[in-house]
Write an enzyme that holds these catalytic residues in place. Structure first.
Site, mmCIF file in Angstrom:
data_model
loop_
_atom_site.group_PDB
_atom_site.id
_atom_site.type_symbol
_atom_site.label_atom_id
_atom_site.label_comp_id
_atom_site.label_asym_id
_atom_site.label_seq_id
_atom_site.Cartn_x
_atom_site.Cartn_y
_atom_site.Cartn_z
ATOM 1 N N CYS A 151 0.810 -1.233 0.000
ATOM 2 C CA CYS A 151 0.000 0.000 0.000
ATOM 3 C C CYS A 151 0.841 1.280 0.000
ATOM 4 O O CYS A 151 0.300 2.376 -0.163
ATOM 5 C CB CYS A 151 -0.950 0.000 1.184
ATOM 6 S SG CYS A 151 -2.204 -1.304 1.092
ATOM 7 N N ASN A 184 -10.211 -0.007 -0.036
ATOM 8 C CA ASN A 184 -8.754 0.105 -0.102
ATOM 9 C C ASN A 184 -8.281 -0.434 -1.457
ATOM 10 O O ASN A 184 -8.276 -1.640 -1.685
ATOM 11 C CB ASN A 184 -8.125 -0.692 1.046
ATOM 12 C CG ASN A 184 -6.603 -0.628 1.053
ATOM 13 O OD1 ASN A 184 -5.988 -0.090 0.139
ATOM 14 N ND2 ASN A 184 -6.005 -1.189 2.089
ATOM 15 N N HIS A 228 -3.501 7.315 2.919
ATOM 16 C CA HIS A 228 -3.863 6.010 2.356
ATOM 17 C C HIS A 228 -5.214 5.579 2.915
ATOM 18 O O HIS A 228 -5.479 5.712 4.118
ATOM 19 C CB HIS A 228 -2.790 4.977 2.695
ATOM 20 C CG HIS A 228 -3.176 3.579 2.352
ATOM 21 N ND1 HIS A 228 -3.576 3.212 1.083
ATOM 22 C CD2 HIS A 228 -3.249 2.449 3.121
ATOM 23 C CE1 HIS A 228 -3.872 1.919 1.081
ATOM 24 N NE2 HIS A 228 -3.685 1.443 2.295
#
Length: 331
Positions: A117, A287, A257
C-alpha cells in the site's frame, strides 16, 4: 543554479464499472453493512470483471489515457512510466512496459514498483529522484491494483476491505519551489508475517497443494496490522510537519492512504488537522492499495490550488510506511 523539484502537473483516474456493496458481501460471508461501515468506513468497492477488462494493466492504461486526454499530452513526450502495484499482470514481464506500449509511449522506459500500500508513495520518491537529475522532463506515475485477483471472498477479514482501481499523475520539473519538498520513508521486514500472500513467489511456487490450501490469497492479522498502521502512519505525518515547521494551519490537505477510516482519523488527530482538510473516498472505493493516493487527487483535483501544502501518508504490507510533503503546482 536553480533547484529543480518534481511537481505534479496532471491527474487521471479510473475505477471499474461493477460496484460491490456491503449488502452483496452479506451473501458471501458472515458480516453486515453496519459492522463493515463502523469498523472501516467502507460502503462499497469496485471490482474489475472479465467482461470489462483483464488485469491491472487494463486499469493503469485507462487511468493514463484519462490523464493524457485531460492534459492534451502526446504519449511520445513521456520519458518514463512507473507502475506502482502489488498485483502486476504476471511475474517477470513488467506491467509498466506493457502499459507504455499500449498507450503509445514509444520514447519511455518503464518499470514496476512494489511496496504494497506504500507503492505509490515510494513511487513519488523515485520519480523525484529521476526528475531532479535534469535528464527526465515528463514522468508518469501510475498506482493501480486489481486486488480482487488475490482476495479470498470467503475470508471476511480481507474481502470487505479491498477494491480495484487506478490513478495516474504526471510529474514535471519545477523551478518555482513547488512540487515534492520532503519525504520520510520507512520499512520493517518483520511485518511480512502479519500481512502478505504466502503462495506464488519464489519461496512457495504454485503447486496443487498451495492452491488447495488457499495460499494464493492475501492474509492479514487485523489487530496487529491496525495497531502498527495507526501508530506509524500518524508518527511519520507528524514528523514531516515538525521537520518542515508546518503547523495545522499551514497544511491545506492531508492525503492519507485509504485503508481504514479509523486509521485516517487517528492520523488527522495526531497532526491536529480538521476533518475538512482530510481527503477521503474510502466509502466509495474501499482500499485500492497502490491506487488510493492518486484516486484521492483525482477526486479532489478541482479543489486544489497552486501553492497548497499537501501531506501524504501511507502504510502497507512489508511493513512499509512513510510521509511526503508536496506543494501543489497548478490551479
Amino acid at each position: 543554479m536553480t533547484k529543480i523539484t518534481a511537481a505534479i502537473t496532471a491527474v487521471g483516474g479510473y475505477v471499474p464499472q461493477f460496484v460491490m456493496t456491503n449488502k452483496m458481501l452479506e451473501d458471501l460471508v458472515d458480516t453486515n453493512d453496519e459492522w463493515i461501515t463502523t469498523r472501516t468506513g467502507i460502503k462499497e468497492r469496485r471490482v474489475l470483471k472479465k467482461e470489462e477488462g483483464e488485469g491491472t494493466s487494463y486499469l493503469a492504461i485507462k487511468a493514463a489515457q484519462d490523464l493524457m486526454k485531460k492534459k492534451g499530452l502526446d504519449a511520445a513526450e513521456i520519458d518514463l512510466i512507473i507502475v506502482a502495484t502489488a498485483t502486476p499482470d504476471s511475474m517477470v514481464a513488467s506491467t509498466a512496459a506493457f502499459v507504455a506500449s499500449e498507450i503509445g509511449a514509444v520514447n519511455a522506459f518503464a518499470y514496476d514498483l512494489l511496496a504494497a500500500c506504500s507503492s505509490f508513495l515510494f513511487g513519488m520518491s523515485a520519480v523525484a529522484g529521476h526528475i531532479e537529475t535534469g535528464r527526465y522532463k515528463k514522468v508518469l506515475l501510475i498506482g493501480a491494483d486489481k486486488m480482487s485477483s488475490i482476495i479470498d471472498y470467503t475470508d471476511r477479514t480481507t474481502c470487505i476491505i479491498f477494491g480495484d482501481g487506478a490513478g495516474a499523475v504526471l510529474f514535471e520539473p519545477n523551478t518555482e519551489g513547488l512540487g515534492l519538498q520532503d519525504e520520510y520513508l520507512r520499512a520493517d521486514g518483520n511485518g511480512r508475517k502479519f500481512l502478505g500472500m504466502e503462495g506464488g513467489g519464489s519461496i512457495m511456487p504454485a503447486t496443487i497443494e498451495s492452491v488447495q490450501n488457499r495460499k494464493h490469497f492475501i492474509f492479514q492479522e487485523g489487530k496487529t496490522v491496525f495497531k502498527f498502521a495507526v501508530s506509524n502512519m500518524a508518527d511519520v505525518a507528524a514528523k514531516i510537519m515538525t521537520r518542515n515547521d508546518l503547523t495545522e494551519k499551514d497544511v491545506k490537505w492531508l492525503v492519507p492512504h485509504q485503508a481504514n477510516k479509523r486509521i485516517i482519523d487517528a492520523t488527522a488527530r495526531r497532526m491536529g488537522i480538521d476533518d475538512s482538510k482530510v481527503m477521503m473516498n474510502i466509502q466509495r472505493y474501499g482500499n485500492t492499495t497502490s491506487a488510493t493516493l492518486p484516486l484521492l487527487l483525482f477526486d479532489y483535483e478541482k479543489q486544489l490550488k497552486k501553492g497548497d501544502n499537501l501531506v501524504f501518508a501511507a502504510f502497507g504490507g512489508g511493513f512499509t510506511w512513510g510521509s511526503i510533503y508536496l506543494k501543489w503546482a497548478y490551479n
